[in-house]
Design a protein around this motif. Sequence first.
Motif, mmCIF file in Angstrom:
data_model
loop_
_atom_site.group_PDB
_atom_site.id
_atom_site.type_symbol
_atom_site.label_atom_id
_atom_site.label_comp_id
_atom_site.label_asym_id
_atom_site.label_seq_id
_atom_site.Cartn_x
_atom_site.Cartn_y
_atom_site.Cartn_z
ATOM 1 N N ASP A 19 5.517 5.240 8.180
ATOM 2 C CA ASP A 19 5.804 6.321 9.123
ATOM 3 C C ASP A 19 4.511 6.733 9.816
ATOM 4 N N ALA A 20 4.400 6.345 11.095
ATOM 5 C CA ALA A 20 3.186 6.613 11.864
ATOM 6 C C ALA A 20 3.472 6.293 13.320
ATOM 7 N N THR A 21 2.516 6.583 14.200
ATOM 8 C CA THR A 21 2.620 6.084 15.557
ATOM 9 C C THR A 21 2.538 4.568 15.510
ATOM 10 N N TRP A 22 2.964 3.930 16.592
ATOM 11 C CA TRP A 22 2.962 2.463 16.598
ATOM 12 C C TRP A 22 1.563 1.911 16.332
ATOM 13 N N LYS A 23 0.566 2.481 16.963
ATOM 14 C CA LYS A 23 -0.810 2.023 16.785
ATOM 15 C C LYS A 23 -1.250 2.179 15.331
ATOM 16 N N HIS A 24 -1.005 3.348 14.755
ATOM 17 C CA HIS A 24 -1.415 3.586 13.374
ATOM 18 C C HIS A 24 -0.615 2.733 12.392
ATOM 19 N N ALA A 25 0.672 2.529 12.685
ATOM 20 C CA ALA A 25 1.498 1.721 11.786
ATOM 21 C C ALA A 25 0.971 0.291 11.689
ATOM 22 N N LYS A 26 0.552 -0.267 12.820
ATOM 23 C CA LYS A 26 -0.023 -1.616 12.789
ATOM 24 C C LYS A 26 -1.270 -1.654 11.909
ATOM 25 N N GLU A 27 -2.098 -0.635 12.048
ATOM 26 C CA GLU A 27 -3.316 -0.570 11.228
ATOM 27 C C GLU A 27 -2.965 -0.434 9.746
ATOM 28 N N MET A 28 -1.957 0.366 9.440
ATOM 29 C CA MET A 28 -1.563 0.573 8.048
ATOM 30 C C MET A 28 -1.018 -0.702 7.424
ATOM 31 N N VAL A 29 -0.231 -1.448 8.200
ATOM 32 C CA VAL A 29 0.324 -2.697 7.682
ATOM 33 C C VAL A 29 -0.789 -3.700 7.420
ATOM 34 N N ARG A 30 -1.696 -3.846 8.383
ATOM 35 C CA ARG A 30 -2.815 -4.783 8.192
ATOM 36 C C ARG A 30 -3.641 -4.411 6.959
ATOM 37 N N ALA A 31 -3.866 -3.119 6.772
ATOM 38 C CA ALA A 31 -4.679 -2.679 5.642
ATOM 39 C C ALA A 31 -3.951 -2.823 4.313
ATOM 40 N N SER A 32 -2.625 -2.843 4.349
ATOM 41 C CA SER A 32 -1.829 -2.867 3.110
ATOM 42 C C SER A 32 -1.370 -4.256 2.709
ATOM 43 N N GLU A 33 -1.422 -5.217 3.636
ATOM 44 C CA GLU A 33 -0.819 -6.525 3.360
ATOM 45 C C GLU A 33 -1.522 -7.289 2.249
ATOM 46 N N GLY A 34 -2.809 -7.092 2.079
ATOM 47 C CA GLY A 34 -3.481 -7.767 0.977
ATOM 48 C C GLY A 34 -2.862 -7.410 -0.359
ATOM 49 N N PHE A 35 -2.420 -6.174 -0.484
ATOM 50 C CA PHE A 35 -1.763 -5.705 -1.707
ATOM 51 C C PHE A 35 -0.288 -6.094 -1.722
ATOM 52 N N LEU A 36 0.420 -5.859 -0.604
ATOM 53 C CA LEU A 36 1.866 -6.092 -0.564
ATOM 54 C C LEU A 36 2.234 -7.572 -0.637
ATOM 55 N N SER A 37 1.413 -8.432 -0.054
ATOM 56 C CA SER A 37 1.760 -9.851 0.028
ATOM 57 C C SER A 37 1.875 -10.515 -1.339
ATOM 58 N N LYS A 38 1.374 -9.862 -2.379
ATOM 59 C CA LYS A 38 1.447 -10.439 -3.724
ATOM 60 C C LYS A 38 2.852 -10.390 -4.304
ATOM 61 N N PHE A 39 3.706 -9.488 -3.772
ATOM 62 C CA PHE A 39 5.043 -9.354 -4.374
ATOM 63 C C PHE A 39 6.141 -8.998 -3.364
ATOM 64 N N ALA A 40 5.784 -8.702 -2.116
ATOM 65 C CA ALA A 40 6.770 -8.217 -1.154
ATOM 66 C C ALA A 40 6.898 -9.153 0.040
ATOM 67 N N ARG A 41 8.102 -9.168 0.629
ATOM 68 C CA ARG A 41 8.360 -9.940 1.839
ATOM 69 C C ARG A 41 8.419 -9.011 3.045
ATOM 70 N N ARG A 42 7.926 -9.518 4.161
ATOM 71 C CA ARG A 42 7.975 -8.751 5.405
ATOM 72 C C ARG A 42 9.344 -8.964 6.060
ATOM 73 N N VAL A 43 10.010 -7.880 6.375
ATOM 74 C CA VAL A 43 11.369 -7.936 6.940
ATOM 75 C C VAL A 43 11.389 -7.108 8.214
ATOM 76 N N SER A 44 12.043 -7.636 9.242
ATOM 77 C CA SER A 44 12.054 -6.952 10.529
ATOM 78 C C SER A 44 13.474 -6.635 10.968
ATOM 79 N N LEU A 45 13.599 -5.548 11.718
ATOM 80 C CA LEU A 45 14.843 -5.253 12.419
ATOM 81 C C LEU A 45 14.878 -6.113 13.672
ATOM 82 N N ASP A 46 16.022 -6.162 14.324
ATOM 83 C CA ASP A 46 16.141 -6.940 15.553
ATOM 84 C C ASP A 46 15.609 -6.116 16.707
#
Length: 263
Positions: A132-159
């Motif tokens: 939950d963030a502005t689009w710009k901040h959300a991108k930054e949050m995802v990039r910063a979190s993926e090192g941790f999340l990629s170990k057990f989580a899949r990225r899923v997108s809406l259409d």
Amino acid sequence: MEAEDDEFENAYNAASSPPRRPRSICGDCSRPSPVCLCKSLPAQPIPTQTQIIILHHPHEAQHKLSTTPVLTKCLANSTAIVSRRLKPGLSPLLDQSPSAIYLFPPSKSSPSVSLSRLRIPDQSPVVVVAFDATWKHAKEMVRASEGFLSKFARRVSLDVDEDVRGGSIYDSELILRKEPFGGCVSTMEAVARALRVLEPNGLEIESKLIGVLRDMVALQAGYLKPVKHRPKLLKKGKEEQRPKNETHESSPIVGEGQSLSFG
């Protein structure tokens, strides 16, 4: 002496002016009393097999239109974490490396699975992570979190369609916040869509959440201030190049960076 008299007068005026009354906040839904949502919230938080974790940007946590506080009151198994990134130690649940997905559109370096094509073996409970963030901040949050999340989580997108000009928080009467491109939705709606797929009674849960969201926006819209469109200033030297008959397009919605004010 004149300086002392001025200081005394300023102090006197400050002390004698009536204090500003604090805004009344509902103790149940934690929203300002004029836009209290208690009548719209479920009598009891909705139970789900799915665990919801929302990474809430510190700036967004202060925003009047954030849907996260409402969402966590609607869902029994939901938690908000105020931070700019996910890392070990922030969530005991995520530290266990559970079966999880995180909701965000794909990038060239990080592809995603479409929500409509998501398959969960044996309907096993999963953890859904949303940002939950502005689009710009959300991108930054995802990039910063993926090192941790990629170990057990899949990225899923809406259409979504990034070639379509951004719509609103929800394509209908929910018109309070401008989104970057067509298909973008609020955090609350994104979670509602995910639960529609993941939960046995997902359609019912989605309907309840969207109903609360509609009520929230309808209440909020009553406090919109009139917004005058300000024409974009052209750089010096380009003024003559502009056609004389060109007119400004009016903006039908509240744009990015603008907020509501409660009376």
